[in-house]
Write an enzyme that holds these catalytic residues in place. Structure first.
Site, short mmCIF file in Angstrom:
data_model
loop_
_atom_site.label_atom_id
_atom_site.label_comp_id
_atom_site.label_asym_id
_atom_site.label_seq_id
_atom_site.Cartn_x
_atom_site.Cartn_y
_atom_site.Cartn_z
N ARG A 79 0.87 -1.18 0.00
CA ARG A 79 0.00 0.00 0.00
C ARG A 79 0.90 1.23 0.00
NH1 ARG A 79 -2.85 2.60 5.04
NH2 ARG A 79 -2.40 4.57 4.02
N HIS A 100 -2.47 11.26 0.96
CA HIS A 100 -2.09 10.96 2.34
C HIS A 100 -1.56 12.26 2.98
CE1 HIS A 100 -1.13 7.44 5.10
NE2 HIS A 100 -0.73 8.49 5.77
N GLU A 157 -7.70 9.45 5.77
CA GLU A 157 -8.35 10.51 6.53
C GLU A 157 -7.44 10.99 7.68
OE1 GLU A 157 -10.80 8.85 9.34
OE2 GLU A 157 -10.45 10.68 10.45
N ASN A 197 -7.56 1.81 9.58
CA ASN A 197 -6.25 1.93 10.24
C ASN A 197 -6.48 1.79 11.74
OD1 ASN A 197 -5.40 2.65 7.67
ND2 ASN A 197 -5.41 4.83 8.10
N TYR A 254 -4.74 1.04 15.54
CA TYR A 254 -3.53 0.91 16.35
C TYR A 254 -3.82 0.74 17.84
CZ TYR A 254 -0.85 2.94 12.44
OH TYR A 254 -0.26 3.19 11.23
N GLU A 260 -3.71 -0.32 8.25
CA GLU A 260 -2.52 0.10 9.01
C GLU A 260 -2.61 -0.51 10.39
OE1 GLU A 260 -1.68 4.31 9.42
OE2 GLU A 260 -2.01 4.67 7.29
#
Ligand code: NAG
Ligand code: NAG
Length: 489
Positions: free
Chosen positions: A121, A165, A211, A322, A324, A396
């Protein structure tokens, strides 16, 4: 102490330094030694733990890895301007060179392939294609992405191209304040269409935007959603049937867990999810903003016209999440709607990071990232249940070490291995529970320019010596290689 140093002592010290240098040079040259000598625990995970066709890859973004920021015809983006603000980047660094993927892409793709990944990616820098945001094309930039994409395909790596991005062309910021203006919708869609037309014969997985995590005004998000939907419409009308690809968006999603089982804390957690991920995915799936947002933001929240609803609703073939970290959410009582008019106050929630004195998880270096594997599963099942089980890529996921970590500790990244093992076990559970996740991307392939943290934070599974730009796969890369080995039939 310095003055007390005798000549023989400094001689001894310099010999010791020499020995250390030789020793580290040996490690540098034989970094592969530890794959044979170190036990890599995959926690029972293997490629067979995931459905047939499930893709594993890594993710990066253009400004963080490419370098050549003001070369080969690239125009500046808002980040090239932002980094000039004195003191804004932790180590006063820039992305001018970054980790020079512009020249080292072959080596990077080789590393991916060698470690049994099958997808990458990356993001396309808008101002490398259109230096002024619109109009004149920079063909050197086009040639770069052609080289990158063609090399991926040659190595059996599936490209996932993200069109944005955080790197808006500076020219558009100057011309009409960028995303604050509705003008950006057409310029973005033209740029996106150029990419579909130019690269879409080979790129089958598109993402419109990554985003921003940072609080943004509602107008910016609204224009971003419209720009996304317009690009998707063009793709579907003119390219999709022939090129047979798919298009979606990338959304950050912190999991928000109610601090207690009280109704009030549950509502607080729900507001947080709505304000964070719902802000974008709710309109894309249902054609309107979440109710909690409408209630709290009122007339400062833009609305979609009937025409726009038609275009926005359903403008997703898949969605990248994404993920985390996880925080507790707490009710903080009624707000003062006349007084509290900022984005964060609109959430009207309290952030909590521990319960009964126990942290929600270990805090990683960057200071915002608590290691909470179960949050990943909850986030994915939430998307499944609330948004009609869309096709998802976990786009991510990862953790960082300090930039000045010693070489040897940087390479022996056992904390990162445990992070990936624990998160992937939760991902597997979510998939087993029916979440339609079809791919997983580790953030990141390489240590790189970590935005405001500069080079003081290392998220890579490959260690980069920022002086020489040499790449050294960490133990976590070897862990993935082992976990992703295909059984011979
Ligand atoms: C970065 O620059 C600022 C001034 O602009 C200075 O105060 C600070 O010490 C510098 N930091 C580093 C790590 O060089
Ligand atoms: C890394 O930098 C931090 C903060 O500047 C410092 O406290 C720490 O001792 C450094 N660690 C190493 C291994 O140099």
């Amino acid at each position: 102490m310095k003055n007390m140093r005798t000549p023989w002592l400094s001689f001894l010290l310099s010999v010791m330094v020499m020995i250390q240098c030789v020793a580290s040079a040996i490690v540098l040259n034989e970094a592969s030694v530890f794959s044979e000598t170190t036990h890599l625990d995959t926690g029972g995970l293997s490629r067979e733990s995931f459905p047939e066709g499930f893709l594993f890859g890594t993710a990066t973004s253009a400004y963080q890895v490419e370098g050549m920021a003001d070369k080969d015809g690239r125009g500046p983006s808002i980040w090239d301007e932002f980094i000039k603000t004195p003191g804004i980047i932790a180590d006063n660094s820039t992305g001018e060179v970054a980790v020079d993927q512009y020249h080292r892409y072959k080596e990077d793709i080789d590393i991916l392939a060698k470690h049994n990944f099958e997808a990458y990616r990356f993001s396309i820098s808008w101002s490398r294609i259109f230096p002024d945001g619109a109009g004149k094309v920079n063909w050197k930039g086009v040639a770069y992405y052609n080289r990158l994409i063609n090399y991926m395909l040659k190595k059996g790596i599936t490209p996932f191209a993200n069109l944005y991005h955080y790197d808006l062309p500076l020219a558009l910021e100057k011309k009409y304040q960028g995303l604050l203006s509705r003008n950006v919708v057409k310029d973005y869609a033209d740029y996106a269409e150029f990419c579909f037309k130019t690269f879409g014969d080979r790129v089958k997985n598109w993402m419109t935007f990554n985003e921003p995590r940072a609080p943004e005004p509602y107008i910016v998000a609204h224009n971003l959603i419209l720009a996304h939907a317009t690009a998707v419409q063009r793709y579907r009308e003119k390219y999709q049937e022939k090129q047979k690809g798919r298009i979606g968006i990338l959304l950050d999603f912190v999991w928000y867990e109610p601090l207690t089982r009280s109704k009030a804390d549950n509502y607080a957690a729900q507001r947080a999810r709505d304000f964070h991920v719902g802000w974008f995915i709710h309109p894309l799936v249902y054609g309107e903003y979440p109710k909690t947002m409408k209630n709290n933001v009122r007339d400062r929240l833009p609305t979609f016209s009937e025409e726009e609803v038609k275009m926005v609703k359903g403008s997703l073939d898949y969605v990248g999440i994404n993920q985390y970290t996880t925080y507790y959410m707490q009710d903080i009582g009624p707000r003062q709607p006349q007084k509290d008019l900022s984005y964060q106050q609109d959430w009207n929630v309290g952030y909590v990071y521990e319960k009964n004195g126990v942290p929600i998880g270990p805090l990683e270096y960057s200071g915002w990232l608590y290691n909470v594997p179960w949050g990943l599963r909850k986030a994915l099942l939430y998307i499944k249940e609330r948004y009609g089980n869309p096709t998802v890529i976990l786009a991510e996921n990862g953790m960082d070490d300090p930039g000045n970590v010693t070489f040897s500790k940087g390479l022996h990244d056992t904390t990162r291995i445990n992070y990936y093992k624990d998160y992937l076990l939760q991902l597997k559970q979510a998939v087993d529970d029916g979440a339609n996740v079809v791919g997983y991307f580790a953030w990141s392939l390489l240590d790189n320019f970590e935005w405001r943290l500069g080079y003081t934070s290392r998220f890579g599974i490959v260690y980069v010596d920022f002086k020489t730009l040499k790449r050294y796969p960490k133990m976590s890369a070897r862990w993935f290689k082992k976990m992703l080995t295909r059984k011979k039939h």
